[in-house]
Design a protein around this motif. Structure first.
Motif, mmCIF file in Angstrom:
data_model
loop_
_atom_site.group_PDB
_atom_site.id
_atom_site.type_symbol
_atom_site.label_atom_id
_atom_site.label_comp_id
_atom_site.label_asym_id
_atom_site.label_seq_id
_atom_site.Cartn_x
_atom_site.Cartn_y
_atom_site.Cartn_z
ATOM 1 N N ASP A 63 1.048 -1.614 -0.058
ATOM 2 C CA ASP A 63 0.157 -0.270 0.015
ATOM 3 C C ASP A 63 0.505 0.972 0.047
ATOM 4 O O ASP A 63 2.265 0.911 0.132
ATOM 5 N N HIS A 64 0.075 2.649 -0.241
ATOM 6 C CA HIS A 64 1.377 3.291 0.225
ATOM 7 C C HIS A 64 1.519 4.230 1.259
ATOM 8 O O HIS A 64 1.806 4.965 1.093
ATOM 9 N N SER A 65 1.098 3.368 2.639
ATOM 10 C CA SER A 65 1.389 4.826 3.863
ATOM 11 C C SER A 65 3.182 4.274 4.289
ATOM 12 O O SER A 65 3.453 5.769 4.885
ATOM 13 N N ASP A 66 3.646 4.132 3.588
ATOM 14 C CA ASP A 66 5.353 4.300 3.841
ATOM 15 C C ASP A 66 5.646 5.996 2.637
ATOM 16 O O ASP A 66 5.974 6.454 3.759
ATOM 17 N N SER A 67 5.457 6.107 1.621
ATOM 18 C CA SER A 67 5.564 7.181 0.404
ATOM 19 C C SER A 67 4.121 8.481 0.888
ATOM 20 O O SER A 67 5.090 9.665 0.610
ATOM 21 N N MET A 68 3.566 8.075 1.339
ATOM 22 C CA MET A 68 2.951 8.900 1.631
ATOM 23 C C MET A 68 2.853 9.568 3.245
ATOM 24 O O MET A 68 2.596 10.979 3.917
ATOM 25 N N GLY A 69 3.108 9.328 4.105
ATOM 26 C CA GLY A 69 3.644 9.500 5.111
ATOM 27 C C GLY A 69 5.251 10.982 5.106
ATOM 28 O O GLY A 69 5.209 11.499 6.125
ATOM 29 N N ALA A 70 5.855 10.311 4.008
ATOM 30 C CA ALA A 70 7.119 11.298 3.873
ATOM 31 C C ALA A 70 6.459 11.730 2.714
ATOM 32 O O ALA A 70 7.391 12.642 2.056
ATOM 33 N N ARG A 71 5.277 12.545 2.500
ATOM 34 C CA ARG A 71 5.204 13.462 2.261
ATOM 35 C C ARG A 71 5.355 14.712 2.098
ATOM 36 O O ARG A 71 5.301 15.363 0.955
ATOM 37 N N ASP A 72 5.772 14.998 3.083
ATOM 38 C CA ASP A 72 5.870 16.553 3.451
ATOM 39 C C ASP A 72 7.409 16.821 3.858
ATOM 40 O O ASP A 72 8.544 17.679 4.307
ATOM 41 N N PRO B 85 -4.916 11.159 2.144
ATOM 42 C CA PRO B 85 -3.949 12.306 2.459
ATOM 43 C C PRO B 85 -4.410 12.673 0.388
ATOM 44 O O PRO B 85 -4.109 13.648 1.071
ATOM 45 N N LEU B 86 -4.773 12.001 0.026
ATOM 46 C CA LEU B 86 -4.719 12.029 -0.938
ATOM 47 C C LEU B 86 -6.305 13.167 -1.863
ATOM 48 O O LEU B 86 -6.020 13.765 -2.022
ATOM 49 N N PHE B 87 -6.344 12.350 -0.780
ATOM 50 C CA PHE B 87 -8.186 13.190 -0.846
ATOM 51 C C PHE B 87 -8.252 14.079 0.105
ATOM 52 O O PHE B 87 -9.059 15.289 -0.701
ATOM 53 N N THR B 88 -7.801 14.287 0.859
ATOM 54 C CA THR B 88 -7.485 15.794 1.936
ATOM 55 C C THR B 88 -6.582 17.075 1.188
ATOM 56 O O THR B 88 -7.188 17.897 0.708
ATOM 57 N N GLU B 89 -5.780 16.497 0.177
ATOM 58 C CA GLU B 89 -4.980 17.502 -0.098
ATOM 59 C C GLU B 89 -5.377 17.734 -1.995
ATOM 60 O O GLU B 89 -5.240 19.080 -1.763
ATOM 61 N N ILE B 90 -6.204 16.653 -2.588
ATOM 62 C CA ILE B 90 -7.282 16.671 -3.460
ATOM 63 C C ILE B 90 -8.128 18.007 -3.165
ATOM 64 O O ILE B 90 -8.402 19.382 -4.009
#
Lengths: 312, 394
Positions: free
Chosen positions: B120-129, B331-336
């Motif tokens: 899943d994308h929990s790794d890179s999504m956590g590093a998004r900032d 994360p993608l939803f809240t950002e969009i």
């Protein structure tokens, strides 16, 4: 050329004045003397763990370092310099790096004995052509004198305070020099800035110009943490050596050499009594603590003599 | 002539790294990215690259060594997944603020806990900032192509930021697909040499890197870092245009699939976009106006372009393969949605699905549920639930 302090001191400083380390701090004395052992024509890439040395020498926009310097984080001074050395090897192979360059990583005892031990062990095991120097002041001094695994037993620190029930740190000191010797490196040593600092200079020269991963553990007293008068720095170094609290020795390709054997080994109380962090040891009823420390120092000294094949 | 090959996503990334021929690769084994350093160390052992491979004792040291290597003046690369990325966390920020264009192959995997090796994308999504540019890849070809473009993007003087190229663990990293490789000499010419202005190994101009940087200057440095990320968008488009000329493969900030006349749209990252395209085709064959947007560039976040593209739909489902555990949306939803609100794009109804956590299979039937819901919203104008979970037993 034989060592001569006057001559060595004439070399241009590679860690310049204007840094913000305390008066009476052992660290800059150690660093400057080690850098004097560099050949003047050699470039150096020097790293430091987060700690007193780093925050006092490189506060933006000022740097006290004449060579190239890198600070990354607390626990990765060894890994950062290992990476720089790896880039140097590859760039030399490609003809992109030409100058003779030496690689040195510094860390305090917190950044070396504790949080940086893994990165240090990894870099040394991989055999990067680099020198790691631990300047050991026996606690986390930069954050305000918290105990580390290098803190001696019964020392009063802010996380091992000498209280009504617990008289300071309750554990003995980790022996990092031995840990590094057991990495079977080409050169490991323990030293301190004593006398004309010949021992420190000559060991630095050997460590810097021995091919492969080398390690120096250097005593670096801290006037705030140890609570001594700042002019007494060199006296503290001397007492550490004369009491055999901090023996001067080398391990060259596995062979132990003790560089200095005191003719009259001084009692450990001489070293303890000049430091405020051991003040409580001198209260009536606490004599057993000093006796215990003396027994531990004797045990470790005898073990070292045995490793070097010498009689006590 | 391009070379037609068949290989896994991991091998494709490793081959890209071989062709780039960096100075240092420092990496530590972790499933599912382990194969990348494995393949690469074979190239080193066979002498086909000039790279120093540093087999570090942890991911923390992997990225620390990359920081040292890149600051020294070399090109440094690494590969990792999940907990490995988490162990690098501290240094992710230091690499970005030190403006070191390190390139990382991030093979997406569920971040513990619980322990799970699947995608899943929990790794890179956590590093998004953390200040890294993030490029996402649907398939092996895209993983390869993004790797080839990463150095050019990160090393651009207006950018000087590290780049993370993401692909889905196992789903693409271990699946063998056909792809086209570029010839070595063309990669060499495209990627070029890394010649930083200032670097540690320059004896003539020694520098200090990584200062204590307090109230007087730190904010300005963070502002410059933020500007670099803003500048990256243009550079990504320029490099991608050049890459398209070379290969015929065009990449933008995101891909639009059958969106021109679509009433509803799914926004989804990486490999699930492939499954979603199949579902879109089937719905289109049945006369249903559905489309898909697949973000490629998540950092920098293409606010203007993405909100403009999304403004024309009646209903949108943003798919998140990571949960924010904020009781509100992934994360993608809240950002969009925050981007849309900021740009005054408030007409479309937007819902969120958390899907595929821990490697749960995402089948066409799952995505049909999403499109059916979107078509229902488009016709009724009513949203009964914004924050939803897909394919989980409740």
């Amino acid at each position: 050329m034989a060592y001569n302090l006057k001559e060595a001191a004439k070399k241009p400083e590679r860690l310049t004045g204007g840094h913000r380390l305390c008066a009476g701090c052992g660290a800059p004395v150690v660093v400057r003397q080690i850098l004097r052992a560099l050949k003047p024509e050699d470039h150096a890439v020097i790293g430091s763990a987060t700690g007193c040395l780093e925050v006092s020498t490189f506060l933006y926009p000022y740097t006290a370092w004449k060579d190239s310097f890198i600070h990354n984080a607390f626990e990765n001074s060894a890994a950062s310099i290992a990476g720089a050395e790896a880039a140097y090897v590859a760039m030399k192979r490609k003809g992109k790096a030409k100058d003779e360059t030496k690689f040195i990583a510094f860390g305090g005892d917190g950044g070396t004995y504790d949080i940086g031990l893994q990165a240090l062990s990894g870099a040394m095991e991989r055999g990067h052509d680099m020198l790691y120097v631990c300047y050991d002041n026996g606690a986390y001094m930069n954050t305000g004198i918290q105990r580390s695994s290098a803190t001696p037993k019964y020392a009063d620190t802010t996380t091992s305070p000498a209280g009504k029930k617990i008289p300071g740190k309750m554990q003995t000191r980790k022996d990092l020099t031995e840990i590094m010797a057991n990495h079977h490196l080409p050169y490991v040593c323990q030293t301190a800035a004593i006398g004309n600092m010949k021992d420190l200079y000559e060991k630095a020269e050997k460590a810097l110009y021995t091919k492969g991963a080398t390690f120096m553990n250097v005593l670096a007293p801290c006037p705030r943490g140890w609570q001594y008068n700042t002019p007494d720095l060199m006296e503290l170094n001397k007492l550490a050596v004369e009491t055999c609290y901090w023996p001067l020795y080398e391990v060259i390709d596995g062979k132990y050499i003790i560089n200095y054997k005191p003719k009259n080994k001084l009692p450990i109380r001489d070293f303890l009594k000049v430091q405020g962090r051991f003040k409580h040891l001198f209260k009536a009823g606490n004599e057993y603590m000093i006796e215990e420390i003396q027994a531990e120092v004797d045990k470790r000294w005898e073990a070292l003599l045995k490793l070097a094949g010498e009689e006590a | 002539m391009a070379i037609r090959e068949r290989m896994s996503g991991n091998e494709a990334m490793a081959v890209a790294m071989k062709q780039i021929n960096p100075d240092v690769v420092a990496a530590f084994p972790i499933t599912p990215s382990t194969e990348v350093p494995q393949y690469f160390s074979t190239f080193v052992a066979d002498g086909v690259v000039d790279t120093e491979f540093v087999a570090v004792e942890s991911e923390h040291s992997a990225l620390s060594a990359c920081v040292g290597a890149q600051a020294a003046g070399g090109r440094a690369m690494t590969a990792t997944s999940a907990n490995g990325l988490a162990l690098m966390w501290e240094i992710l920020y230091i690499a970005a603020c030190s403006r070191l264009p390190i390139v990382m192959a991030c093979v997406n995997r569920t971040l513990s806990g619980p322990l799970n090796i699947h995608n899943d994308h929990s790794d890179s999504m956590g590093a998004r900032d953390s200040g890294w540019i993030q490029l996402y890849s649907e398939n092996n070809q895209e993983a390869y192509d993004n790797m080839l473009m990463a150095n050019r993007i990160g090393e651009h003087p207006d950018v000087m930021l590290p780049v993370m190229v993401c692909q889905d663990g196992f789903i693409t990293s271990h699946a063998i697909e056909n792809l086209e490789l570029l010839e070595d000499d063309k990669v060499k010419a495209f990627v070029g040499e890394y010649n930083p202005k200032e670097y540690l190994l320059n004896k003539e101009n020694p520098i200090s890197v990584g200062p204590l940087d307090l109230q007087a200057h730190c904010f300005e440095h963070k502002r410059q870092q933020a500007q670099a990320m803003m500048n990256a968008k243009k550079v990504i488009l320029e490099v991608s245009a050049e890459f398209a000329k070379l290969t015929g493969r065009s990449y933008g900030l995101f891909e639009e699939y059958m969106t021109e006349d679509a009433d509803v749209c799914m926004v989804v990252l990486n490999s699930t976009a492939g499954t979603a395209k199949y579902v879109v085709d089937q719905y289109r064959a049945a006369g249903k106006k559905v489309g898909l947007i697949k973000p490629r560039v998540f950092r920098p976040f293409p606010v203007d372009e993405l909100t403009a593209a999304l403004s024309k739909f009646k209903a949108i489902a943003v798919m998140d393969k990571a949960d924010s555990f904020n009781a509100a949306g992934g994360p993608l939803f809240t950002e969009i949605t925050s981007a849309m609100f900021g740009k005054g794009v408030v007409a479309p109804k937007v819902i969120n699905y958390i899907y595929g956590l821990g490697g749960r299979d995402v089948r066409s039937g799952d995505l049909e549920i999403v499109f059916n819901k979107l078509l229902e919203i488009a016709s009724t104008g009513k949203v009964d639930s914004v924050y939803n979970y897909l394919g989980v037993r409740e």
